[in-house]
Scaffold this motif. Structure first.
Motif, short mmCIF file in Angstrom:
data_model
loop_
_atom_site.label_atom_id
_atom_site.label_comp_id
_atom_site.label_asym_id
_atom_site.label_seq_id
_atom_site.Cartn_x
_atom_site.Cartn_y
_atom_site.Cartn_z
N MET A 1 0.84 -1.19 0.00
CA MET A 1 0.00 0.00 0.00
C MET A 1 0.88 1.24 0.00
SD MET A 1 -2.85 1.14 2.83
CE MET A 1 -3.54 2.77 2.83
N MET A 2 0.49 2.24 -0.75
CA MET A 2 1.21 3.50 -0.81
C MET A 2 1.16 4.20 0.55
SD MET A 2 0.54 6.60 -3.51
CE MET A 2 0.47 5.38 -4.85
N THR A 3 2.25 4.91 0.89
CA THR A 3 2.28 5.65 2.15
C THR A 3 1.17 6.68 2.17
OG1 THR A 3 4.68 5.39 2.34
CG2 THR A 3 3.66 7.16 3.61
N PRO A 4 0.32 6.68 3.22
CA PRO A 4 -0.76 7.68 3.28
C PRO A 4 -0.18 9.09 3.36
CG PRO A 4 -1.07 5.94 4.92
CD PRO A 4 0.30 5.77 4.37
N LYS A 5 -0.80 10.00 2.66
CA LYS A 5 -0.34 11.39 2.68
C LYS A 5 -1.50 12.28 3.08
CE LYS A 5 2.22 14.87 0.01
NZ LYS A 5 2.94 15.14 -1.26
N ILE A 6 -1.25 13.15 4.04
CA ILE A 6 -2.31 13.99 4.58
C ILE A 6 -1.84 15.44 4.66
CG2 ILE A 6 -1.59 13.54 6.98
CD1 ILE A 6 -4.57 13.55 7.75
N TYR A 7 -2.72 16.34 4.26
CA TYR A 7 -2.47 17.77 4.39
C TYR A 7 -3.18 18.27 5.64
CZ TYR A 7 -3.32 22.79 3.63
OH TYR A 7 -3.43 24.15 3.78
N ILE A 8 -2.45 18.94 6.52
CA ILE A 8 -3.04 19.49 7.74
C ILE A 8 -2.82 21.00 7.73
CG2 ILE A 8 -2.99 19.51 10.26
CD1 ILE A 8 -2.14 16.63 10.24
N ILE B 1 -1.39 31.17 8.97
CA ILE B 1 -2.64 31.89 8.83
C ILE B 1 -2.56 33.24 9.54
CG2 ILE B 1 -5.07 31.90 9.58
CD1 ILE B 1 -5.20 28.95 8.97
N THR B 2 -3.05 34.26 8.88
CA THR B 2 -3.15 35.58 9.50
C THR B 2 -4.44 35.62 10.31
OG1 THR B 2 -1.99 36.61 7.65
CG2 THR B 2 -3.27 38.06 9.09
N PRO B 3 -4.36 35.89 11.62
CA PRO B 3 -5.59 35.92 12.43
C PRO B 3 -6.65 36.83 11.82
CG PRO B 3 -3.66 36.04 13.84
CD PRO B 3 -3.16 36.14 12.43
N GLY B 4 -7.86 36.31 11.75
CA GLY B 4 -8.97 37.08 11.22
C GLY B 4 -9.14 37.01 9.71
N VAL B 5 -8.19 36.36 9.02
CA VAL B 5 -8.26 36.26 7.56
C VAL B 5 -8.28 34.78 7.17
CG1 VAL B 5 -7.18 36.86 5.37
CG2 VAL B 5 -6.95 38.41 7.33
N PRO B 6 -9.43 34.24 6.80
CA PRO B 6 -9.48 32.82 6.42
C PRO B 6 -8.51 32.51 5.28
CG PRO B 6 -11.69 33.71 6.66
CD PRO B 6 -10.76 34.88 6.72
N LEU B 7 -7.79 31.41 5.42
CA LEU B 7 -6.79 31.04 4.42
C LEU B 7 -7.44 30.48 3.17
CD1 LEU B 7 -3.79 30.51 3.67
CD2 LEU B 7 -4.12 28.20 4.57
N ARG B 8 -7.05 31.01 2.02
CA ARG B 8 -7.42 30.46 0.71
C ARG B 8 -6.14 30.20 -0.05
NH1 ARG B 8 -11.55 34.02 2.04
NH2 ARG B 8 -13.68 33.27 1.60
N LEU B 9 -5.93 28.97 -0.45
CA LEU B 9 -4.69 28.61 -1.13
C LEU B 9 -4.64 29.22 -2.53
CD1 LEU B 9 -4.41 24.82 -0.22
CD2 LEU B 9 -3.19 26.73 0.85
N THR B 10 -3.46 29.67 -2.91
CA THR B 10 -3.25 30.12 -4.28
C THR B 10 -3.08 28.89 -5.17
OG1 THR B 10 -0.84 30.17 -4.06
CG2 THR B 10 -2.07 32.17 -3.41
N ALA C 1 1.51 22.63 -4.92
CA ALA C 1 2.61 22.16 -4.09
C ALA C 1 2.12 21.33 -2.91
CB ALA C 1 3.42 23.35 -3.59
N LEU C 2 0.95 21.64 -2.36
CA LEU C 2 0.53 21.04 -1.10
C LEU C 2 -0.53 19.95 -1.24
CD1 LEU C 2 0.24 24.37 0.95
CD2 LEU C 2 2.10 22.70 1.05
N LEU C 3 -1.37 20.04 -2.26
CA LEU C 3 -2.53 19.15 -2.33
C LEU C 3 -2.52 18.16 -3.48
CD1 LEU C 3 -5.46 21.67 -1.62
CD2 LEU C 3 -4.15 20.31 0.03
N SER C 4 -1.57 18.22 -4.35
CA SER C 4 -1.67 17.49 -5.63
C SER C 4 -1.71 15.98 -5.49
CB SER C 4 -0.51 17.89 -6.55
OG SER C 4 0.72 17.54 -5.97
#
Length: 344
Positions: free
Chosen positions: A1-8, A38-47, A53-56
């Motif tokens: 089985m492939m190594t599980p990969k998780i984005y946190i 994350i900047t406090p008060g500003v919800p993070l939206r990925l570019t 780079a992070l989710l592919s």
């Protein structure tokens, strides 16, 4: 089985929880990718670049209310099988978009989570009805006893809940011991057969005009955003109190300031606001009949002890092909199982 990969994702409010889960998963052989700060008060939206780079090639995405996940994020990895939230709230993602892709959504709906919020909500009701801070100030300022008492009991009063999920049901269960005159609930998803024992289902406007206490227990979405505006606030009894421990954005805060500045409503208790943290110059801070807390009332030691355990358990079960312990969108289960078959 492939190594599980998780984005946190990162979350300054849940830093210890997410760091602990990260360490445990890495110790079990998982590849863990952490999100940007994350900047406090500003919800993070990925570019687009961050998404690539992070989710592919991740199997699971872990996020919280301080992130916003787009449909492009959900489509970034052909391996993606689920989203996991350490909290109850999953408003960072569109559940319909997840359903269309056969993605299961797990959350942290533990008793320590929803019952802590139930207890905290009842606490706010009592503090506001008894005007605890005013009594405390009398002693601190060595002021004399008031000529007329101002505290009000829960007993004999009408309490209203807009929405009644796990947290609302816990509030109702605890309130019944206080012997209110009645508990009214407005929730289009409930019927007389499914409503909690001891409540009466009513239309929203009837609840607003009748209740001494109005407490909000609904998720934030396109239908509920701004649901309590100036018209709704003015429907409420002049000496009613309003409580929101659900999500900022349900109440039109500018309208609340106007209405309360004009002397309407005896008090409000807000654990959540539209912008978190609440700006230092926000006019809500200047209202002495408003209790403000920084989205922390239900964040008990008990909750933070179990949150990493539940996150890791949900993720582990998903990678084994088992349903997570807490499923937010059970209607997707069959499509999710088909998706897993297609991935294997």
């Amino acid at each position: 089985m492939m190594t599980p990969k998780i984005y946190i994702a990162q979350d300054p409010v849940l830093e210890e929880v997410l760091d602990t889960a990260t360490d445990r998963l890495r110790a079990e052989g998982w590849e863990v990718v952490r999100g940007p700060q994350i900047t406090p008060g500003v919800p993070l939206r990925l570019t687009g670049e961050q998404r690539q780079a992070l989710l592919s090639d991740v199997d699971i995405i872990v996020a919280s209310s301080r992130s916003r996940l787009s449909e492009a994020d959900l489509d970034a990895s052909p391996r993606l099988r689920a989203l996991v939230f350490p909290t109850i709230g999953v408003d960072a993602v569109d559940l319909e978009a997840c359903a269309a892709r056969g993605l299961i959504v797990a959350n942290g709906a533990t008793p320590e989570n929803f019952l802590a919020m139930s207890e905290a909500t009842v606490m706010l009701m009592l503090v506001l009805l008894y005007r605890l801070h005013e009594s405390e100030r009398l002693l601190r300022e060595n002021a004399g006893r008031p000529q007329q008492m101002y505290a009000r009991m829960v007993r004999g009063r009408t309490i209203g809940l807009i929405g009644s999920g796990r947290i609302g049901a816990g509030v109702i269960e605890r309130l019944l011991a206080f012997e209110p005159a009645q508990i009214l609930v407005h929730d289009p998803f409930l019927t007389p057969d499914t409503a909690p024992t001891g409540v009466r289902l009513v239309e929203r406007d009837a609840l607003l005009t009748t209740c001494d206490v109005v407490s909000l227990h609904v998720p934030l979405n396109a239908q509920t955003r701004g649901m309590i505006g100036e018209a709704e606030l003015r429907m409420m009894k002049p000496d009613a109190v309003l409580i929101n421990t659900s999500r900022g954005g349900l109440i039109d805060e500018d309208a609340l300031v106007r209405v309360m500045t004009a002397g309407h409503l005896a008090g409000a208790g807000l654990d959540v606001t539209e912008t978190e943290p609440l700006p230092a110059d926000h006019p809500l801070r200047g209202l002495d009949r408003v209790i403000l807390t920084p989205h922390i009332l239900g964040h008990t030691i008990d909750l933070y002890t179990v949150m990493p355990d539940v996150l890791v358990e949900n993720a582990t079960r998903i990678m084994k092909g088992d349903l997570p312990t807490y499923v937010r969108n059970p209607d997707v289960v069959e499509r999710w199982r088909q998706k897993l078959n297609d991935l294997n």
